[in-house]
Design a protein around this motif. Structure first.
Motif, PDB file in Angstrom:
ATOM      1  N   ALA A 172       0.832  -1.207   0.000  1.00  0.00           N
ATOM      2  CA  ALA A 172       0.000   0.000   0.000  1.00  0.00           C
ATOM      3  C   ALA A 172       0.864   1.254   0.000  1.00  0.00           C
ATOM      4  O   ALA A 172       0.533   2.238  -0.659  1.00  0.00           O
ATOM      5  N   LEU A 173       1.965   1.198   0.726  1.00  0.00           N
ATOM      6  CA  LEU A 173       2.839   2.365   0.776  1.00  0.00           C
ATOM      7  C   LEU A 173       3.393   2.680  -0.600  1.00  0.00           C
ATOM      8  O   LEU A 173       3.433   3.842  -1.029  1.00  0.00           O
ATOM      9  N   GLU A 174       3.805   1.626  -1.300  1.00  0.00           N
ATOM     10  CA  GLU A 174       4.341   1.860  -2.637  1.00  0.00           C
ATOM     11  C   GLU A 174       3.288   2.445  -3.563  1.00  0.00           C
ATOM     12  O   GLU A 174       3.556   3.389  -4.322  1.00  0.00           O
ATOM     13  N   LEU A 175       2.117   1.867  -3.466  1.00  0.00           N
ATOM     14  CA  LEU A 175       1.013   2.368  -4.276  1.00  0.00           C
ATOM     15  C   LEU A 175       0.724   3.832  -3.933  1.00  0.00           C
ATOM     16  O   LEU A 175       0.502   4.671  -4.817  1.00  0.00           O
ATOM     17  N   LEU A 176       0.768   4.101  -2.659  1.00  0.00           N
ATOM     18  CA  LEU A 176       0.482   5.459  -2.188  1.00  0.00           C
ATOM     19  C   LEU A 176       1.510   6.440  -2.741  1.00  0.00           C
ATOM     20  O   LEU A 176       1.152   7.534  -3.221  1.00  0.00           O
ATOM     21  N   GLU A 177       2.757   6.029  -2.674  1.00  0.00           N
ATOM     22  CA  GLU A 177       3.810   6.911  -3.185  1.00  0.00           C
ATOM     23  C   GLU A 177       3.628   7.146  -4.680  1.00  0.00           C
ATOM     24  O   GLU A 177       3.798   8.261  -5.182  1.00  0.00           O
ATOM     25  N   HIS A 178       3.253   6.068  -5.327  1.00  0.00           N
ATOM     26  CA  HIS A 178       3.026   6.195  -6.769  1.00  0.00           C
ATOM     27  C   HIS A 178       1.878   7.147  -7.065  1.00  0.00           C
ATOM     28  O   HIS A 178       1.994   8.056  -7.894  1.00  0.00           O
ATOM     29  N   GLU A 179       0.786   6.930  -6.393  1.00  0.00           N
ATOM     30  CA  GLU A 179      -0.380   7.781  -6.605  1.00  0.00           C
ATOM     31  C   GLU A 179      -0.076   9.236  -6.272  1.00  0.00           C
ATOM     32  O   GLU A 179      -0.499  10.158  -6.965  1.00  0.00           O
ATOM     33  N   TYR A 180       0.651   9.386  -5.198  1.00  0.00           N
ATOM     34  CA  TYR A 180       0.973  10.736  -4.774  1.00  0.00           C
ATOM     35  C   TYR A 180       1.814  11.445  -5.837  1.00  0.00           C
ATOM     36  O   TYR A 180       1.562  12.600  -6.177  1.00  0.00           O
ATOM     37  N   CYS A 181       2.823  10.713  -6.356  1.00  0.00           N
ATOM     38  CA  CYS A 181       3.682  11.316  -7.380  1.00  0.00           C
ATOM     39  C   CYS A 181       2.878  11.681  -8.619  1.00  0.00           C
ATOM     40  O   CYS A 181       3.056  12.753  -9.196  1.00  0.00           O
ATOM     41  N   TYR A 182       2.000  10.777  -8.984  1.00  0.00           N
ATOM     42  CA  TYR A 182       1.175  11.037 -10.164  1.00  0.00           C
ATOM     43  C   TYR A 182       0.351  12.303  -9.954  1.00  0.00           C
ATOM     44  O   TYR A 182       0.313  13.203 -10.805  1.00  0.00           O
ATOM     45  N   LEU A 183      -0.294  12.370  -8.803  1.00  0.00           N
ATOM     46  CA  LEU A 183      -1.110  13.540  -8.477  1.00  0.00           C
ATOM     47  C   LEU A 183      -0.264  14.811  -8.505  1.00  0.00           C
ATOM     48  O   LEU A 183      -0.652  15.829  -9.070  1.00  0.00           O
ATOM     49  N   LYS A 184       0.904  14.690  -7.894  1.00  0.00           N
ATOM     50  CA  LYS A 184       1.751  15.875  -7.788  1.00  0.00           C
ATOM     51  C   LYS A 184       2.146  16.361  -9.182  1.00  0.00           C
ATOM     52  O   LYS A 184       2.078  17.553  -9.487  1.00  0.00           O
ATOM     53  N   ASN A 185       2.542  15.416 -10.020  1.00  0.00           N
ATOM     54  CA  ASN A 185       2.932  15.797 -11.373  1.00  0.00           C
ATOM     55  C   ASN A 185       1.781  16.451 -12.117  1.00  0.00           C
ATOM     56  O   ASN A 185       1.938  17.494 -12.760  1.00  0.00           O
ATOM     57  N   LYS A 186       0.621  15.826 -12.011  1.00  0.00           N
ATOM     58  CA  LYS A 186      -0.520  16.338 -12.754  1.00  0.00           C
ATOM     59  C   LYS A 186      -0.936  17.720 -12.247  1.00  0.00           C
ATOM     60  O   LYS A 186      -1.275  18.607 -13.035  1.00  0.00           O
ATOM     61  N   LEU A 187      -0.910  17.866 -10.940  1.00  0.00           N
ATOM     62  CA  LEU A 187      -1.309  19.163 -10.398  1.00  0.00           C
ATOM     63  C   LEU A 187      -0.287  20.242 -10.753  1.00  0.00           C
ATOM     64  O   LEU A 187      -0.652  21.383 -11.040  1.00  0.00           O
ATOM     65  N   HIS A 188       0.980  19.846 -10.757  1.00  0.00           N
ATOM     66  CA  HIS A 188       1.996  20.804 -11.187  1.00  0.00           C
ATOM     67  C   HIS A 188       1.762  21.220 -12.625  1.00  0.00           C
ATOM     68  O   HIS A 188       1.869  22.407 -12.968  1.00  0.00           O
ATOM     69  N   GLU A 189       1.423  20.236 -13.406  1.00  0.00           N
ATOM     70  CA  GLU A 189       1.130  20.513 -14.810  1.00  0.00           C
ATOM     71  C   GLU A 189      -0.036  21.500 -14.917  1.00  0.00           C
ATOM     72  O   GLU A 189       0.028  22.489 -15.655  1.00  0.00           O
TER      73      GLU A 189
END
Lengths: 684, 156
Positions: free
Chosen positions: B119-136
């Motif tokens: 779950a932690l790995e998934l969370l980190e992945h999701e978080y990174c995705y969100l962060k990238n998209k929001l930055h975009e």
């Protein structure tokens, strides 16, 4: 009416300061609106608030506590959009300090549940106890158990994150509801309406039966009793669930005692159903059972803290059994039961509340005679005093009092000091000094008593062979009160010989244990029953006619009825008056008393009475509080008096209004003691 | 030409938002956030989201630390962290991050170490995705504001 204008003005000023730091003008805003509402009839109280509220929710002072800065920022923005005055805080301890420092500067608190420095529930509890503000809990955890925990701890709402703006727009309702309920409770003392029920959640049925003690409450109780009576007689063990409509756990005295000791062991704030269940180790008991009982228990405590503040107002109605329309508060009931206004069932309902048992179960046959006798006696006396001369009965009263009371007074002092030994002195302090807390202390000590009493119940049982093996707490209490002193015989002789003899038989056996137990509240029941009620009714008349010197006994009895625990002590203190041991104080008292009498005529006010109790207490209880507590009672008195003079017509409401002011005046005492002591009782 | 640019940038933004909604990365709470942005706080959304990033990275570090620490992990503490993460994520409308948090919390309540790590790995992945998209998203937004700013004085 002048006050109303002031309120409106204050409301406007709060609007103008809404951006600022919440200055003094804004601070008293809602408090004074409360005052206005209280001085109006309940029907108009609502409209009063509406009148003020053309801009009302604007400027509502909200304190937001959340360790999650993201949420904090969002909430701040949302609340600002609602045009509330927002203060944010990311630490619970800081928030608590803020609330303590700036008392009255916030209307509502929004708090996160999980915070690293202090659990949100702990904060909730402290806020509830210390400032009695509505607290709304928030958490991402929306599971039923979590929400339930919030309710149990007395949160007025539980918002699940993400929180939407619409939800926040509405939070002002909690502020209004709280104030409104307070007013209502002051006026109808105890009659619960939808709002309150809503707030109290699952507790409904029990609550209704016990607290809904308007005139219909009495009827209900009577009805209930006649329904249940048959089964009741046969049912001695009371573990038989057949009496209740739906199958559920009957919280017998033992069971409740186990529960309480489990809670005490865990500490009130750490007590979760699961752990309690483990500690209780009772087969067949489920977590849900414990949880609901715990919830009731907490609500009970919470209500105590709430009620304590309304004590002044509530007890005011006390003096008006004259007026059939006056609804009775919980505490009045005890008094009235004693004076024969309310069947003992109702009284028992009060105590049944916590045990969640059908009312009638609680009254063993034995006890009724005692109460009934009291009730017979009360009415008897009044006509005499009314009918004959005013001078004579007074004298009679006094002589009774002075003869028999001094001893009882001594005994009470003993009790109190004994109480010190048993309970942390804090508690006793709370009990004693503040009249405002009297209600609280009463019930509190009731509970203490339960605890102790139940521990000693086995002895008791053996001694009370004549009682059914399932004596209610009320009843247990009663004999024990009488037990207190060996003098009990002597003072009861004055008024109700028959009941004396009954109870005396217990007394011999039960000895010291009980005197410890009975030190505070329970006595009052008995005392009222046996000597004060007669005087109670006459007080109105007496105070009107009689000179200061002779007033004091009647006064004492009245206040005795009003708040049970204090009452007892008040009564004992009166003795001091009677004997004029403390002339200085007595004189002060009388002056005020006199002014009351002349102004009000028929209704006696609680304000001064309680103060009397205060001072009296100071005088007759030895060294402990004597010094400190004098000031506040005195100032209270002045307050009360002022109020009287201002609006002489609305006698009935005054105590409540005056009381609010009193709370402010006497507050230092109150505030210091109120919070922790309740807690400590249970965490000890 | 510049006006067209602004429109195109706005369309880009909307398309990206629609995508994020469609993927379930964001939910309507994010729109609430946007609605909260007004004259008094013109950068409210990006301000809040930056706070969120900051806090979340702290939380993720803590979570990883707690799980990596030893054999024994403090699941209760993990639960508390996750609760906060859930709270803040749902408050900004980060739906998928929140959902992973729920799963993570369930695993931690069962003391399921393997589940927690996954779950932690998934969370980190999701978080990174969100962060990238929001930055975009913020990047486009910034461009749009700039473009609008350039055009504005030219009109007058």
């Amino acid at each position: 009416m002048a006050t109303m204008q002031r309120v409106v003005a204050a409301a406007q000023s709060s609007v103008s300061t809404s951006g600022g730091g919440g200055g003094g003008g804004g601070a008293t805003n809602y408090a004074s609106s409360k005052g206005v509402a209280a001085s109006c009839a309940s029907g108009t109280a609502a409209t009063e608030l509406v009148v003020i509220s053309d801009q009302f929710p604007v400027g509502l002072r909200v304190l937001v506590v959340d360790d999650d800065v993201t949420c904090l920022r969002i909430l701040e923005q949302m609340l600002r959009r609602c045009r509330y005055q927002v203060t944010t805080c990311s630490q619970a301890t800081v928030a608590l300090n803020l609330l303590r420092e700036r008392k009255g500067c916030f209307d509502v608190v929004l708090s996160d549940v999980h915070m690293p420095d202090m659990d949100g529930f702990k904060l909730l509890e402290l806020v509830g106890l210390e400032m009695d503000l509505p607290v709304i809990m928030m958490s991402a955890d929306g599971r039923t158990s979590a929400v339930m925990r919030g309710i149990r701890h007395g949160a007025c709402d539980y918002l699940i994150k993400p929180i939407r703006e619409e939800e926040l727009k509405n939070i002002w309702q909690h502020v209004v509801r709280k104030k409104w309920n307070e007013n209502k409770e002051v006026e109808h003392s105890g009659s619960m309406e939808e709002n309150d029920r809503h707030k109290r959640g699952n507790d409904d049925s029990e609550y209704a039966s016990s607290a809904n003690e308007g005139t219909d409450g009495i009827l209900k109780a009577q009805k209930k009793r006649s329904n249940v009576k048959d089964e009741d007689d046969g049912e001695l063990e009371n573990d038989d669930p057949s009496t209740s409509k739906k199958p559920r756990v009957v919280w017998s005295v033992e069971l409740h005692q186990q529960f309480v000791s489990a809670v005490n062991q865990l500490g009130l704030d750490k007590a979760v159903p699961k752990r309690i269940l483990e500690l209780m180790n009772v087969p067949g008991l489920t977590r849900e059972n414990v949880a609901s009982h715990l919830q009731k228990f907490r609500l009970y405590l919470k209500r105590l803290s709430g009620v304590a503040q309304q004590q002044g107002g509530v007890s005011n109605t006390m003096c008006g059994p004259v007026d059939p329309n006056v609804k009775l508060g919980r505490f009045d009931i005890q008094a009235l039961a004693a004076s024969g206004q309310i069947p003992p069932q109702t009284l028992a309902a009060l105590h049944a509340e916590l045990l969640g048992r059908p009312t009638a179960n609680l009254i063993p046959g034995m006890d009724q005679p005692t109460l009934l006798q009291a009730s017979v006696q009360g009415p008897k006396r009044i006509p005499i005093e009314h009918g004959v001369a005013f001078g004579q009965p007074l004298v009679k009263c006094q002589s009774n009092v002075s003869k028999h009371f001094p001893q009882s007074m001594i005994s009470s002092v003993e009790d109190v000091s004994a109480g010190f030994g048993v309970w942390p002195s804090n508690n006793v302090n709370t009990v004693v000094p503040s009249s405002n807390l009297s209600g609280l202390s009463t019930q509190n000590s009731n509970m203490l008593m339960d605890i102790l009493q139940q521990q000693q119940r086995q002895q008791q049982q053996s001694q009370q062979q004549s009682l059914p093996p399932e004596p209610s707490r009320t009843i247990n209490v009663q004999p024990s009160c009488l037990v207190v002193p060996s003098q009990s015989a002597s003072f009861q002789a004055g008024n109700s010989p028959a009941s004396v003899s009954q109870n005396c038989s217990f007394n011999r056996n039960s000895v010291i244990d009980y005197s410890l137990l009975s030190s505070q509240s329970n006595n009052s029941l008995v005392n009222i029953g046996h000597f004060s009620n007669g005087d109670l009714k006459t007080t109105g008349a007496l105070s009107g006619y009689s000179g200061p010197g002779s007033i004091s006994p009647s006064v004492s009895s009245c206040s005795g009825n009003a708040d049970s625990s204090m009452g007892r002590q008040v009564q004992s203190s009166t003795i001091t008056f009677g004997n004029a041991r403390q002339p200085g104080f007595v004189h002060n008292m009388h002056d005020i008393q006199g002014s009351y009498g002349s102004k009000t005529g028929e209704v006696l006010d609680q304000g001064p009475l309680q103060n009397l109790g205060f001072v009296g207490k100071g005088t007759c209880i030895p060294s402990h509080f004597a010094v400190d507590e004098f000031e506040s009672p005195m100032s209270n008195m002045n307050h009360g008096k002022l109020f009287m003079e201002n609006n002489g017509i609305r006698v009935k409401q005054e105590p409540s209004v005056g009381f609010m002011d009193n709370t402010k005046v006497g507050l230092p005492v109150l505030q210091q003691f109120s919070s922790n002591d309740i807690m400590s009782v249970f965490t000890e | 030409m510049l006006g067209l640019g602004v429109d195109r940038l706005r369309a880009d933004m909307n398309r990206l938002l629609a995508l994020l909604f469609h993927q379930g990365v964001l939910d309507e709470q994010f729109l609430q956030l946007q609605q909260l942005q007004d004259e008094s706080s013109p950068n409210f959304v990006s301000e809040v989201v930056n706070i969120y990033f900051h806090e979340s990275e702290k939380l993720l570090r803590n979570l990883r630390g707690l799980l990596m620490d030893k054999e024994f992990s403090d699941y209760k503490k993990i639960g508390i962290h996750l609760n906060q993460f859930m709270g803040s994520s749902s408050s900004i409308g980060a739906k998928r991050v929140r959902n992973v948090c729920v799963a993570f919390r369930a695993a931690s309540e069962q003391n399921n170490r393997a589940g927690c790590l996954r779950a932690l790995e998934l969370l980190e992945h999701e978080y990174c995705y969100l962060k990238n998209k929001l930055h975009e998203l913020f990047h486009i937004e910034q461009q749009r504001v700039l473009a609008a700013g350039v055009r504005y004085p030219m009109q007058h």
